[in-house]
Write an enzyme that holds these catalytic residues in place. Structure first.
Site, PDB file in Angstrom:
ATOM      1  N   ASP A 127      17.081  14.875 -31.661  1.00 32.20           N
ATOM      2  CA  ASP A 127      16.602  14.416 -30.365  1.00 32.20           C
ATOM      3  C   ASP A 127      17.156  15.198 -29.182  1.00 32.20           C
ATOM      4  O   ASP A 127      17.194  14.702 -28.060  1.00 32.20           O
ATOM      5  CB  ASP A 127      16.967  12.931 -30.200  1.00 32.20           C
ATOM      6  CG  ASP A 127      18.434  12.668 -30.534  1.00 32.20           C
ATOM      7  OD1 ASP A 127      19.236  13.628 -30.443  1.00 32.20           O
ATOM      8  OD2 ASP A 127      18.775  11.522 -30.870  1.00 32.20           O
ATOM      9  N   GLU A 168      15.262  13.972 -39.351  1.00 32.63           N
ATOM     10  CA  GLU A 168      15.875  12.790 -38.717  1.00 32.63           C
ATOM     11  C   GLU A 168      14.888  12.177 -37.708  1.00 32.63           C
ATOM     12  O   GLU A 168      15.159  12.053 -36.512  1.00 32.63           O
ATOM     13  CB  GLU A 168      17.209  13.111 -38.030  1.00 32.63           C
ATOM     14  CG  GLU A 168      18.024  11.873 -37.703  1.00 32.63           C
ATOM     15  CD  GLU A 168      19.282  12.172 -36.885  1.00 32.63           C
ATOM     16  OE1 GLU A 168      19.184  12.553 -35.708  1.00 32.63           O
ATOM     17  OE2 GLU A 168      20.380  12.036 -37.457  1.00 32.63           O
ATOM     18  N   GLU A 224      17.831  11.481 -24.974  1.00 36.98           N
ATOM     19  CA  GLU A 224      17.485  11.602 -26.398  1.00 36.98           C
ATOM     20  C   GLU A 224      16.398  10.637 -26.859  1.00 36.98           C
ATOM     21  O   GLU A 224      15.572  10.994 -27.698  1.00 36.98           O
ATOM     22  CB  GLU A 224      18.750  11.418 -27.256  1.00 36.98           C
ATOM     23  CG  GLU A 224      19.748  12.570 -27.159  1.00 36.98           C
ATOM     24  CD  GLU A 224      20.733  12.426 -26.013  1.00 36.98           C
ATOM     25  OE1 GLU A 224      20.597  11.484 -25.199  1.00 36.98           O
ATOM     26  OE2 GLU A 224      21.651  13.260 -25.917  1.00 36.98           O
ATOM     27  N   HIS A 284      31.141  11.079 -25.343  1.00 39.20           N
ATOM     28  CA  HIS A 284      30.578  12.148 -24.511  1.00 39.20           C
ATOM     29  C   HIS A 284      29.201  11.848 -23.949  1.00 39.20           C
ATOM     30  O   HIS A 284      28.672  12.620 -23.160  1.00 39.20           O
ATOM     31  CB  HIS A 284      30.489  13.440 -25.326  1.00 39.20           C
ATOM     32  CG  HIS A 284      29.400  13.421 -26.358  1.00 39.20           C
ATOM     33  ND1 HIS A 284      29.528  12.724 -27.537  1.00 39.20           N
ATOM     34  CD2 HIS A 284      28.172  13.970 -26.379  1.00 39.20           C
ATOM     35  CE1 HIS A 284      28.417  12.869 -28.242  1.00 39.20           C
ATOM     36  NE2 HIS A 284      27.574  13.611 -27.559  1.00 39.20           N
ATOM     37  N   ARG A 337      25.977  10.924 -21.957  1.00 39.51           N
ATOM     38  CA  ARG A 337      25.668  10.931 -20.530  1.00 39.51           C
ATOM     39  C   ARG A 337      25.787   9.533 -19.902  1.00 39.51           C
ATOM     40  O   ARG A 337      26.304   9.377 -18.805  1.00 39.51           O
ATOM     41  CB  ARG A 337      24.221  11.385 -20.383  1.00 39.51           C
ATOM     42  CG  ARG A 337      23.952  12.449 -19.382  1.00 39.51           C
ATOM     43  CD  ARG A 337      22.552  12.964 -19.624  1.00 39.51           C
ATOM     44  NE  ARG A 337      22.618  14.296 -20.200  1.00 39.51           N
ATOM     45  CZ  ARG A 337      22.473  15.404 -19.496  1.00 39.51           C
ATOM     46  NH1 ARG A 337      22.232  15.354 -18.206  1.00 39.51           N
ATOM     47  NH2 ARG A 337      22.561  16.580 -20.068  1.00 39.51           N
ATOM     48  N   HIS A 350      35.128  16.192 -25.692  1.00 42.29           N
ATOM     49  CA  HIS A 350      33.953  17.066 -25.559  1.00 42.29           C
ATOM     50  C   HIS A 350      34.182  18.054 -24.417  1.00 42.29           C
ATOM     51  O   HIS A 350      34.870  17.734 -23.436  1.00 42.29           O
ATOM     52  CB  HIS A 350      32.736  16.179 -25.255  1.00 42.29           C
ATOM     53  CG  HIS A 350      31.414  16.828 -25.468  1.00 42.29           C
ATOM     54  ND1 HIS A 350      30.809  17.602 -24.510  1.00 42.29           N
ATOM     55  CD2 HIS A 350      30.566  16.812 -26.513  1.00 42.29           C
ATOM     56  CE1 HIS A 350      29.649  18.033 -24.966  1.00 42.29           C
ATOM     57  NE2 HIS A 350      29.474  17.562 -26.186  1.00 42.29           N
TER      58      HIS A 350
HETATM   59  N1  UDP Z   1      32.303  16.725 -34.478  1.00 41.34           N
HETATM   60  C1  UDP Z   1      33.143  17.810 -34.687  1.00 41.34           C
HETATM   61  N2  UDP Z   1      34.236  17.958 -33.873  1.00 41.34           N
HETATM   62  C2  UDP Z   1      34.521  17.106 -32.853  1.00 41.34           C
HETATM   63  C3  UDP Z   1      33.656  16.005 -32.634  1.00 41.34           C
HETATM   64  C4  UDP Z   1      32.545  15.848 -33.451  1.00 41.34           C
HETATM   65  O1  UDP Z   1      32.916  18.620 -35.587  1.00 41.34           O
HETATM   66  O2  UDP Z   1      35.514  17.311 -32.159  1.00 41.34           O
HETATM   67  C5  UDP Z   1      31.114  16.557 -35.341  1.00 41.34           C
HETATM   68  C6  UDP Z   1      30.978  15.197 -35.974  1.00 41.34           C
HETATM   69  O3  UDP Z   1      31.687  15.124 -37.186  1.00 41.34           O
HETATM   70  C7  UDP Z   1      29.482  15.031 -36.144  1.00 41.34           C
HETATM   71  C8  UDP Z   1      28.916  15.845 -35.000  1.00 41.34           C
HETATM   72  O4  UDP Z   1      29.959  16.689 -34.531  1.00 41.34           O
HETATM   73  O5  UDP Z   1      29.033  15.604 -37.351  1.00 41.34           O
HETATM   74  C9  UDP Z   1      28.464  14.920 -33.904  1.00 41.34           C
HETATM   75  O6  UDP Z   1      28.219  15.620 -32.759  1.00 41.34           O
HETATM   76  P1  UDP Z   1      28.132  14.946 -31.332  1.00 41.34           P
HETATM   77  O7  UDP Z   1      29.004  13.757 -31.312  1.00 41.34           O
HETATM   78  O8  UDP Z   1      28.374  16.030 -30.353  1.00 41.34           O
HETATM   79  O9  UDP Z   1      26.595  14.583 -31.201  1.00 41.34           O
HETATM   80  P2  UDP Z   1      25.710  13.351 -31.652  1.00 41.34           P
HETATM   81  O10 UDP Z   1      25.921  13.102 -33.109  1.00 41.34           O
HETATM   82  O11 UDP Z   1      26.077  12.194 -30.800  1.00 41.34           O
HETATM   83  O12 UDP Z   1      24.322  13.821 -31.392  1.00 41.34           O
END
Ligand code: UDP
Length: 369
Positions: free
Chosen positions: A97, A119, A133, A209, A211, A242
């Site tokens: 997304d 997904e 998203e 992180h 928004r 982040h």
């Molecule tokens: N992740 C990582 N290092 C970090 C924080 C998150 O590798 O310091 C990984 C986490 O294990 C997951 C992914 O990043 O697989 C999630 O990314 P994020 O939280 O940025 O995005 P979202 O999943 O909310 O779209």
């Protein structure tokens, strides 16, 4: 005859969740795959590409300081046009997304190239949460020809929106494939504060992180963390902060120098999953981490008002707490009263999949193309 596919991705979670699909395509004799990175997030994306040994054929380098959604959408769209025209793939794959995924699907549609959405079907039913998203994924659903839903719940969302059942497939989430693959590798050295722990402390891992949480909600989350280290003397908190400046500033202002709270930048994925496995409790507003927590059987507080991952809540692993300090402290305290420092982590069946989602996606694409 080979099937020419293009994969568009731009952020860390997309790279993590598409890596199993790209690697499976590279192993498969039938697919030839062009990887197009938008570079929506630079450092965090590159780290994951290196980890999975992925080499983009094209990189749009769209990231700018303080970029807006207008910037990202228009740069990705304009950047993709000549590449997709030249390559003329039979299918464009996008994941999830993000704005890169939405602009990728739109660019493919403008060129009448079929779109496969990995997904698909996650929904909160709230236009602004998560922002942007929720609307990105709805728009991708309108543009996509094949919808790979991670769960039956996601599949039902798509069917309710009128998408033909012949185009929706439940595959599991590819994040489980990625997590499983990385956990099988030997653990790399863990960052200094974790490596120094004696084993008696209980580790709580935090990320935030989104928004919608910028500003006051993030401050409330930080205040809750301060209250938790005060209340539980054996708790150590690791906050993987982040890189977005709006997140960095608030977290450092609120938590810098507080004993037993360690602030790190984004942790490399292969290290992050081993920290997840060492943690007794996770506090997060991330989507992917909710799925990983479920696959590792780790209780997680979801720092959001709504979640598009109700399966984990139903399984009793995710707890939707919002961002009010008192709610976070109350629920975290309840859970911390019940978990031991040496809690074992085992791979467990997860509502999000069995680690074979990528194979299923390729099998379906092979049959359909
Ligand atoms: N992740 C990582 N290092 C970090 C924080 C998150 O590798 O310091 C990984 C986490 O294990 C997951 C992914 O990043 O697989 C999630 O990314 P994020 O939280 O940025 O995005 P979202 O999943 O909310 O779209």
């Amino acid at each position: 005859m080979s099937i020419k596919a293009a994969v568009v991705l731009g952020t860390r979670p997309e790279a993590i969740k598409l890596a199993p699909v790209i690697l499976a395509m590279q192993r498969d004799q039938v697919f030839s795959c062009r990887l197009i990175a938008t570079g929506q997030h630079r450092e965090m994306l590159d780290e994951v590409l290196r980890l999975f040994d992925l080499h983009p054929d094209y990189d749009l380098h769209v990231m700018r300081p303080d970029q807006s959604l207008f910037d990202v959408t228009s740069r990705v769209l304009l950047g993709l046009q000549p590449i997709l025209e030249r390559e003329a793939p039979q299918v464009v794959l996008v994941q999830g997304d993000t704005t890169s995924a939405f602009a990728g699907a739109l660019a493919a549609f403008y060129l009448r190239i079929p779109v496969a959405h990995v997904e698909a079907g996650l929904r909160t039913a709230d236009k602004y949460r998560p922002f942007p998203e929720e609307i990105n994924r709805r728009m991708i659903s309108l543009l996509a020809d094949w919808h790979f839903a991670p769960t039956e719940w996601a599949q039902n969302n798509l069917l309710r929106e009128g998408i033909s059942s012949e185009r929706v497939f439940v595959t599991g989430n590819t994040i489980v494939d990625a997590l499983f693959e990385i956990l099988q590798r030997p653990s790399p050295p863990l960052p200094e504060p974790i490596a120094r722990l004696t084993g008696r402390e209980r580790l709580v891992l935090v990320t935030a992180h989104r928004r919608e949480n910028w500003g006051e909600p993030l401050r409330r989350i930080c205040r809750a963390l301060r209250a938790l280290v005060d209340a539980f003397q054996d708790v150590v908190i690791l906050f993987a902060v982040h890189l977005h400046p709006r997140v960095q500033r608030v977290v450092h202002e609120e938590l810098e120098g507080i004993p037993r709270i360690f602030l790190l930048g984004p942790v490399p994925y292969e290290v992050f999953v081993h920290i997840l496995a060492r943690s007794v409790l996770i506090l997060t507003d991330s989507g992917g981490i909710q799925e990983e927590a479920c696959s590792l059987g780790k209780p997680a507080l979801v720092l959001r008002e709504v979640t598009e991952r109700p399966e984990g809540v139903e399984a009793g692993i995710l707890h939707l707490v919002g961002t009010k300090s008192e709610h976070i402290v109350a629920e975290a305290s309840r859970l911390l009263r019940n978990v031991q420092a040496d809690q074992r982590t085992a791979w467990r069946p997860s509502p999000y999949g069995d680690g074979h989602a990528a194979e299923r996606i390729l099998r379906i694409l092979r049959e359909r193309l």
